[in-house]
Design a protein around this motif. Structure first.
Motif, PDB file in Angstrom:
ATOM      1  N   TYR A 298      49.951  40.643  39.965  1.00 34.02           N
ATOM      2  CA  TYR A 298      50.248  40.763  41.396  1.00 34.02           C
ATOM      3  C   TYR A 298      51.127  41.990  41.659  1.00 34.02           C
ATOM      4  O   TYR A 298      50.870  42.772  42.577  1.00 34.02           O
ATOM      5  CB  TYR A 298      50.937  39.497  41.899  1.00 34.02           C
ATOM      6  CG  TYR A 298      51.330  39.544  43.349  1.00 34.02           C
ATOM      7  CD1 TYR A 298      50.468  39.095  44.345  1.00 34.02           C
ATOM      8  CD2 TYR A 298      52.573  40.060  43.746  1.00 34.02           C
ATOM      9  CE1 TYR A 298      50.822  39.143  45.684  1.00 34.02           C
ATOM     10  CE2 TYR A 298      52.931  40.116  45.078  1.00 34.02           C
ATOM     11  CZ  TYR A 298      52.058  39.657  46.043  1.00 34.02           C
ATOM     12  OH  TYR A 298      52.424  39.723  47.375  1.00 34.02           O
TER      13      TYR A 298
ATOM     14  N   ASN B  72      49.198  45.186  41.303  1.00 33.02           N
ATOM     15  CA  ASN B  72      48.278  45.403  42.421  1.00 33.02           C
ATOM     16  C   ASN B  72      48.998  45.850  43.686  1.00 33.02           C
ATOM     17  O   ASN B  72      48.358  46.383  44.606  1.00 33.02           O
ATOM     18  CB  ASN B  72      47.484  44.134  42.703  1.00 33.02           C
ATOM     19  CG  ASN B  72      46.529  43.791  41.578  1.00 33.02           C
ATOM     20  OD1 ASN B  72      46.269  44.611  40.706  1.00 33.02           O
ATOM     21  ND2 ASN B  72      46.007  42.586  41.591  1.00 33.02           N
ATOM     22  N   GLN B  73      50.314  45.638  43.755  1.00 30.22           N
ATOM     23  CA  GLN B  73      51.087  46.083  44.914  1.00 30.22           C
ATOM     24  C   GLN B  73      51.517  47.543  44.814  1.00 30.22           C
ATOM     25  O   GLN B  73      51.969  48.114  45.800  1.00 30.22           O
ATOM     26  CB  GLN B  73      52.329  45.201  45.088  1.00 30.22           C
ATOM     27  CG  GLN B  73      52.042  43.738  45.331  1.00 30.22           C
ATOM     28  CD  GLN B  73      51.139  43.512  46.517  1.00 30.22           C
ATOM     29  OE1 GLN B  73      51.448  43.933  47.632  1.00 30.22           O
ATOM     30  NE2 GLN B  73      50.003  42.871  46.300  1.00 30.22           N
TER      31      GLN B  73
ATOM     32  N   ASP C 296      45.159  54.336  40.407  1.00 31.89           N
ATOM     33  CA  ASP C 296      45.030  52.941  40.812  1.00 31.89           C
ATOM     34  C   ASP C 296      45.525  52.054  39.673  1.00 31.89           C
ATOM     35  O   ASP C 296      44.961  52.065  38.580  1.00 31.89           O
ATOM     36  CB  ASP C 296      43.560  52.636  41.140  1.00 31.89           C
ATOM     37  CG  ASP C 296      43.366  51.216  41.638  1.00 31.89           C
ATOM     38  OD1 ASP C 296      44.375  50.526  41.875  1.00 31.89           O
ATOM     39  OD2 ASP C 296      42.210  50.802  41.789  1.00 31.89           O
TER      40      ASP C 296
ATOM     41  N   SER D 219      45.720  48.724  39.887  1.00 27.22           N
ATOM     42  CA  SER D 219      45.270  47.353  40.080  1.00 27.22           C
ATOM     43  C   SER D 219      44.307  46.910  38.983  1.00 27.22           C
ATOM     44  O   SER D 219      43.575  47.714  38.407  1.00 27.22           O
ATOM     45  CB  SER D 219      44.590  47.209  41.443  1.00 27.22           C
ATOM     46  OG  SER D 219      43.400  47.973  41.496  1.00 27.22           O
ATOM     47  N   TYR D 220      44.348  45.617  38.708  1.00 27.07           N
ATOM     48  CA  TYR D 220      43.395  44.978  37.804  1.00 27.07           C
ATOM     49  C   TYR D 220      43.327  43.505  38.186  1.00 27.07           C
ATOM     50  O   TYR D 220      44.093  43.036  39.043  1.00 27.07           O
ATOM     51  CB  TYR D 220      43.799  45.154  36.341  1.00 27.07           C
ATOM     52  CG  TYR D 220      45.089  44.477  35.950  1.00 27.07           C
ATOM     53  CD1 TYR D 220      45.095  43.203  35.386  1.00 27.07           C
ATOM     54  CD2 TYR D 220      46.310  45.105  36.140  1.00 27.07           C
ATOM     55  CE1 TYR D 220      46.278  42.581  35.024  1.00 27.07           C
ATOM     56  CE2 TYR D 220      47.490  44.492  35.787  1.00 27.07           C
ATOM     57  CZ  TYR D 220      47.473  43.231  35.221  1.00 27.07           C
ATOM     58  OH  TYR D 220      48.647  42.618  34.876  1.00 27.07           O
ATOM     59  N   HIS D 221      42.420  42.786  37.597  1.00 27.08           N
ATOM     60  CA  HIS D 221      42.218  41.394  37.992  1.00 27.08           C
ATOM     61  C   HIS D 221      42.071  40.497  36.774  1.00 27.08           C
ATOM     62  O   HIS D 221      41.441  40.866  35.779  1.00 27.08           O
ATOM     63  CB  HIS D 221      40.980  41.254  38.879  1.00 27.08           C
ATOM     64  CG  HIS D 221      41.084  42.011  40.170  1.00 27.08           C
ATOM     65  ND1 HIS D 221      41.847  41.575  41.229  1.00 27.08           N
ATOM     66  CD2 HIS D 221      40.552  43.194  40.555  1.00 27.08           C
ATOM     67  CE1 HIS D 221      41.761  42.455  42.216  1.00 27.08           C
ATOM     68  NE2 HIS D 221      40.992  43.445  41.831  1.00 27.08           N
TER      69      HIS D 221
END
Length: 218
Positions: A37, A40-41, A93, A95-97
């Motif tokens: 989280y 991703n911010q 970037d 971000s990852y999931h």
């Protein structure tokens, strides 16, 4: 187990079945979800100029030999003041999931930890027929003025959101949008009974959720 309840200005106790949330906290999975989280911010917009981007002449400042000075190629060299930056940050970037199942397990673990620490309040927030910071302040005061709190709703409600939005450390979320980071960093969880039912349906253990007839709230 016994949880705090809040209704019509009165703080009481309510029976709650914690079985759908497992009762155990998987710290590694929970940490992974929180770090994801936070990653991703990140805006990732830091940018520095290399030697090809800074202002300056490409001309050699003096000849290579017989000057008594060190060799120099141009004034944009990274070792010169005003020169380019070597290996500096560029927009990227971060971000990852994680897999959906892992995120569900993390949220379930976060809620289990809050239940174990007695930081969950089952609240009836039906009195918000219009935005009212006064009513929101009274609820927080009756619950001990927590420094941080997350109000969890079964369905989105603009009146509740507008009532709590000016209080520092307090945020409003729906059960559908709640994530492990919100729970871990949120402090006291003030949840509607319908929100707890929705969370059980969303992340509760299948065998426990199927055996629960009323979502565990009395």
């Amino acid at each position: 187990m016994q949880l705090k309840s809040y209704k019509a200005g009165a703080v009481g106790q309510v029976e709650f079945d914690e079985a759908p949330f497992g009762g155990s906290v998987l710290y590694r999975t929970l940490k992974d979800a929180v770090v994801m989280y936070q990653a991703n911010q990140r805006q990732g917009n830091a940018s520095t100029r290399g030697r090809s981007e800074v202002k300056g002449s490409n001309a050699k400042p003096w000849k290579q030999k017989h000057t008594g000075r060190a060799r120099a190629g141009d004034r944009k060299s990274p070792i010169w003041r005003g020169g380019g930056t070597v290996f500096g940050p560029k927009p990227r970037d971060f971000s990852y999931h994680m897999p959906v199942k892992a995120r569900r397990v993390a949220l379930r673990s976060a809620i289990a930890g809050k239940l174990r620490d007695e930081e969950v309040v089952i609240a009836d927030l039906g009195q918000f027929s219009s935005p009212s910071s006064k009513v929101a302040r009274k609820i927080l005061t009756d619950l001990g003025n927590p420094r941080r709190a997350v109000v969890v709703l079964g369905e989105a409600d603009q009146n509740v959101w507008k009532s709590f939005r000016n209080f520092a450390g307090v945020r409003v979320s729906t059960a559908q949008d709640l994530c492990a980071h919100d729970v871990v960093a949120g402090g006291l969880i003030i949840a509607e009974a319908s929100a707890m039912d929705a969370l059980i349906a969303r992340v509760g253990k299948p065998e426990a959720a199927s055996s629960s007839t009323d979502g565990g709230a009395a």
